[in-house]
Design a protein around this motif. Structure first.
Motif, PDB file in Angstrom:
ATOM      1  N   THR A   1      -6.210  15.289   8.424  1.00  0.00           N
ATOM      2  CA  THR A   1      -7.230  14.994   9.448  1.00  0.00           C
ATOM      3  C   THR A   1      -6.725  13.854  10.340  1.00  0.00           C
TER       4      THR A   1
ATOM      5  N   ILE B   1      -5.654  10.755  12.680  1.00  0.00           N
ATOM      6  CA  ILE B   1      -4.444  10.318  13.385  1.00  0.00           C
ATOM      7  C   ILE B   1      -3.214  11.060  12.858  1.00  0.00           C
TER       8      ILE B   1
ATOM      9  N   ASP C   1      -1.516  15.358   1.816  1.00  0.00           N
ATOM     10  CA  ASP C   1      -2.858  14.776   1.740  1.00  0.00           C
ATOM     11  C   ASP C   1      -3.392  15.030   0.326  1.00  0.00           C
TER      12      ASP C   1
ATOM     13  N   ASN D   1       0.869   7.172   6.767  1.00  0.00           N
ATOM     14  CA  ASN D   1      -0.395   7.177   7.502  1.00  0.00           C
ATOM     15  C   ASN D   1      -1.617   7.162   6.592  1.00  0.00           C
TER      16      ASN D   1
ATOM     17  N   LYS E   1      -3.981  -4.265   5.238  1.00  0.00           N
ATOM     18  CA  LYS E   1      -3.223  -3.942   6.453  1.00  0.00           C
ATOM     19  C   LYS E   1      -2.294  -5.090   6.850  1.00  0.00           C
TER      20      LYS E   1
ATOM     21  N   THR F   1     -12.136   8.865  14.591  1.00  0.00           N
ATOM     22  CA  THR F   1     -11.790   9.799  13.505  1.00  0.00           C
ATOM     23  C   THR F   1     -12.887   9.673  12.452  1.00  0.00           C
TER      24      THR F   1
ATOM     25  N   TYR G   1      -9.818  -4.388   3.284  1.00  0.00           N
ATOM     26  CA  TYR G   1      -9.044  -3.533   4.194  1.00  0.00           C
ATOM     27  C   TYR G   1      -8.107  -4.392   5.052  1.00  0.00           C
TER      28      TYR G   1
ATOM     29  N   ILE H   1     -10.579   3.850  16.138  1.00  0.00           N
ATOM     30  CA  ILE H   1     -10.177   5.137  16.715  1.00  0.00           C
ATOM     31  C   ILE H   1     -11.181   6.188  16.253  1.00  0.00           C
TER      32      ILE H   1
ATOM     33  N   ASP I   1      -1.237  12.599  -3.754  1.00  0.00           N
ATOM     34  CA  ASP I   1      -1.957  11.334  -3.765  1.00  0.00           C
ATOM     35  C   ASP I   1      -0.890  10.252  -3.640  1.00  0.00           C
ATOM     36  N   VAL I   2      -0.886   9.514  -2.528  1.00  0.00           N
ATOM     37  CA  VAL I   2       0.206   8.565  -2.272  1.00  0.00           C
ATOM     38  C   VAL I   2       0.275   7.436  -3.299  1.00  0.00           C
TER      39      VAL I   2
HETATM   40  N1  LIG Z   1      -9.542   5.281  12.646  1.00  0.00           N
HETATM   41  C1  LIG Z   1      -9.383   3.995  12.847  1.00  0.00           C
HETATM   42  O1  LIG Z   1     -10.286   3.346  13.420  1.00  0.00           O
HETATM   43  C2  LIG Z   1      -8.137   3.280  12.409  1.00  0.00           C
HETATM   44  C3  LIG Z   1      -7.852   2.039  12.987  1.00  0.00           C
HETATM   45  C4  LIG Z   1      -6.728   1.355  12.573  1.00  0.00           C
HETATM   46  C5  LIG Z   1      -5.884   1.902  11.626  1.00  0.00           C
HETATM   47  N2  LIG Z   1      -6.173   3.115  11.090  1.00  0.00           N
HETATM   48  C6  LIG Z   1      -5.265   3.626  10.060  1.00  0.00           C
HETATM   49  O2  LIG Z   1      -4.715   4.860  10.478  1.00  0.00           O
HETATM   50  C7  LIG Z   1      -4.484   5.696   9.337  1.00  0.00           C
HETATM   51  C8  LIG Z   1      -5.148   7.052   9.546  1.00  0.00           C
HETATM   52  O3  LIG Z   1      -6.528   6.821   9.720  1.00  0.00           O
HETATM   53  P1  LIG Z   1      -7.546   7.933  10.253  1.00  0.00           P
HETATM   54  O4  LIG Z   1      -8.474   7.241  11.147  1.00  0.00           O
HETATM   55  O5  LIG Z   1      -6.816   9.133  10.716  1.00  0.00           O
HETATM   56  O6  LIG Z   1      -8.328   8.210   8.887  1.00  0.00           O
HETATM   57  P2  LIG Z   1      -8.950   9.567   8.306  1.00  0.00           P
HETATM   58  O7  LIG Z   1      -9.891   9.115   7.245  1.00  0.00           O
HETATM   59  O8  LIG Z   1      -9.433  10.429   9.394  1.00  0.00           O
HETATM   60  O9  LIG Z   1      -7.682  10.248   7.637  1.00  0.00           O
HETATM   61  C9  LIG Z   1      -7.020   9.670   6.551  1.00  0.00           C
HETATM   62  C10 LIG Z   1      -6.430  10.787   5.706  1.00  0.00           C
HETATM   63  O10 LIG Z   1      -5.767  10.154   4.593  1.00  0.00           O
HETATM   64  C11 LIG Z   1      -6.050  10.929   3.432  1.00  0.00           C
HETATM   65  N3  LIG Z   1      -5.913  10.075   2.245  1.00  0.00           N
HETATM   66  C12 LIG Z   1      -6.691   9.046   1.862  1.00  0.00           C
HETATM   67  N4  LIG Z   1      -6.260   8.548   0.708  1.00  0.00           N
HETATM   68  C13 LIG Z   1      -5.164   9.274   0.344  1.00  0.00           C
HETATM   69  C14 LIG Z   1      -4.276   9.247  -0.763  1.00  0.00           C
HETATM   70  N5  LIG Z   1      -4.433   8.371  -1.765  1.00  0.00           N
HETATM   71  N6  LIG Z   1      -3.260  10.112  -0.790  1.00  0.00           N
HETATM   72  C15 LIG Z   1      -3.106  11.029   0.200  1.00  0.00           C
HETATM   73  N7  LIG Z   1      -3.922  11.131   1.260  1.00  0.00           N
HETATM   74  C16 LIG Z   1      -4.939  10.247   1.327  1.00  0.00           C
HETATM   75  C17 LIG Z   1      -7.483  11.423   3.637  1.00  0.00           C
HETATM   76  O11 LIG Z   1      -7.773  12.531   2.812  1.00  0.00           O
HETATM   77  C18 LIG Z   1      -7.491  11.744   5.114  1.00  0.00           C
HETATM   78  O12 LIG Z   1      -7.104  13.075   5.369  1.00  0.00           O
HETATM   79  C19 LIG Z   1      -5.008   4.923   8.132  1.00  0.00           C
HETATM   80  O13 LIG Z   1      -3.961   4.257   7.477  1.00  0.00           O
HETATM   81  C20 LIG Z   1      -5.969   3.928   8.751  1.00  0.00           C
HETATM   82  O14 LIG Z   1      -6.160   2.791   7.946  1.00  0.00           O
HETATM   83  C21 LIG Z   1      -7.272   3.811  11.477  1.00  0.00           C
END
Ligand SMILES: NC(=O)c1ccc[n+]([C@@H]2O[C@H](COP(=O)([O-])OP(=O)(O)OC[C@H]3O[C@@H](n4cnc5c(N)ncnc54)[C@H](O)[C@@H]3O)[C@@H](O)[C@H]2O)c1
Length: 260
Positions: free
Chosen positions: A16, A18, A37, A87, A158, A191, A154, A189, A60-61
Motif C-alpha cells: 500500500t 508510499i 509486506d 519502507n 525515525k 496514505t 515514532y 502524506i 515481516d521485516v
Molecule cells: N504517510 C505519512 O504521513 C508518512 C510520513 C513520513 C514517513 N512515512 C513513512 O513512510 C513509510 C511508508 O508509509 P505509508 O504512509 O505508505 O504507510 P502505510 O501504512 O500506508 O503502508 C505501510 C506498509 O508497511 C507494511 N508493514 C507494516 N509493518 C510491517 C512489517 N513488520 N513487515 C512488513 N511490512 C510491514 C504495512 O502492511 C503497509 O502495507 C513508513 O516507513 C512511514 O513511517 C509516512
C-alpha cells in the motif's frame, strides 16, 4: 532512456501507500521490482496490479530469518539486487503516544518494525550488494528531525533511522562497496498511515480526519501536504544513478514544514 533500466529493486511494506506508489514509478522507469509486506492479501492484489515486472513476497521485516528468504527469492528471480527501499513502518499501536501515556509495549512494537526492521534490511542489503554496488533508501520522517510530542516513540524510531543511514553510508564508502545509503523525510502524506496520524489523540484533535487534514495543510508553507508520488519521486532520484554523488544525506520532502 528510462532511469532504472536493467535495475532490480526490493521495496518493503509495498502492498500500500508510499511503497506501492514507488514500485509503480520504478516499474515505469524500467526496473524489475520485488515488493514485500506482512499483509499478504493486499500484497497479492498489489503484485497483480503491478504486473509482470513485479513479484510479491510475504515478509515481516522484524523477522531476521525472513531477510534470508527474501534475498534468496530476489537472487532466484533476478540474480542480482541494485536497490533496496526500507519502507515498511508503523505509526502507533495505541490511541496515545506522548511521554506520559506511551506503554513500553507500544514503544517496543514501534522500534521493532521501524528501527530493527531497517537495521536488518540494511545489513542484508549490504551483504547482497557489496560486490556489485547499489543504493539503499530508508524511510524516515520529519518526526525524525524535529520534536513531535504526540509521537514520542515514532519520532525516536525515525531519528534512529536517520542516524543508522549515515553510519551505513560511511561504512560502505570506507569499504569501497559502491553502495550509497540515504534517508527520506516526508511530512504527513495521504496514505492509510497519514489518516491514522490525523486520528491520533494529541496530534491535531479536530472534529474529524478531513478537518484535521485541512489543518495540517495550513501548517505547510507551500499550502499543501504531500502525496505518495511526491515521496516516490525523491526515492526514485536516490535509487537512480543520477544521485551517484549523494550518500549519507537526508532528503526532506515536506513543503518547507521543518524549514519554517
Ligand atoms: N504517510 C505519512 O504521513 C508518512 C510520513 C513520513 C514517513 N512515512 C513513512 O513512510 C513509510 C511508508 O508509509 P505509508 O504512509 O505508505 O504507510 P502505510 O501504512 O500506508 O503502508 C505501510 C506498509 O508497511 C507494511 N508493514 C507494516 N509493518 C510491517 C512489517 N513488520 N513487515 C512488513 N511490512 C510491514 C504495512 O502492511 C503497509 O502495507 C513508513 O516507513 C512511514 O513511517 C509516512
Amino acid at each position: 532512456m528510462a532511469r532504472l533500466n536493467d535495475k532490480v529493486a526490493l521495496i518493503t511494506g509495498a502492498a500500500t501507500g508510499i511503497g506501492l506508489c514507488t514500485a509503480r514509478l520504478m516499474i515505469d522507469e524500467g526496473a524489475q521490482v520485488v515488493i514485500t509486506d506482512r499483509n499478504v492479501a493486499a500484497g497479492e492484489v498489489s503484485g497483480d496490479e503491478l504486473g509482470a515486472r513485479s513479484h510479491f513476497v510475504q515478509q515481516d521485516v522484524c523477522d531476521e530469518g525472513s531477510w534470508n528468504a527474501v534475498m534468496e527469492a530476489v537472487q532466484d528471480l533476478h540474480g542480482r539486487l541494485d536497490i533496496l527501499v526500507n519502507n515498511a513502518g508503523i505509526l502507533s499501536t495505541e490511541p496515545f503516544q506522548d511521554i506520559e501515556q506511551t506503554s513500553l509495549a507500544q514503544w517496543q512494537a514501534i522500534q521493532s518494525v521501524n528501527v530493527e526492521g531497517v537495521f536488518l534490511g540494511c545489513r542484508a542489503g549490504v551483504q547482497a550488494m557489496k560486490d556489485s554496488g547499489g543504493s539503499i533508501v530508508n524511510l524516515s520522517s520529519v518526526a525524525g528531525l524535529v520534536a513531535t510530542p504526540s509521537l514520542v516513540a515514532y519520532g525516536a524510531s525515525k531519528a534512529a533511522v536517520r542516524q543508522l543511514t549515515k553510519s551505513v553510508a560511511i561504512h560502505c564508502g570506507q569499504k569501497k562497496y559502491r553502495i550509497r545509503c540515504n534517508s527520506v523525510h516526508p511530512d504527513p502524506i495521504r496514505t492509510d498511515m497519514g489518516d491514522e496520524l490525523m486520528g491520533l489523540k494529541g496530534y491535531i484533535d479536530g472534529p474529524d480526519i478531513e478537518t484535521n487534514w485541512q489543518t495540517a495543510r495550513k501548517r505547510v508553507p507551500i499550502g499543501e501536504t504531500g502525496e505518495p508520488i511526491d515521496v516516490a519521486q525523491c526515492i526514485l532520484f536516490l535509487a537512480s544513478d543520477e544521485s551517484r554523488h549523494v550518500t549519507g544525506s537526508e532528503l526532506v520532502v515536506d513543503g518547507g514544514l521543518t524549514a519554517a
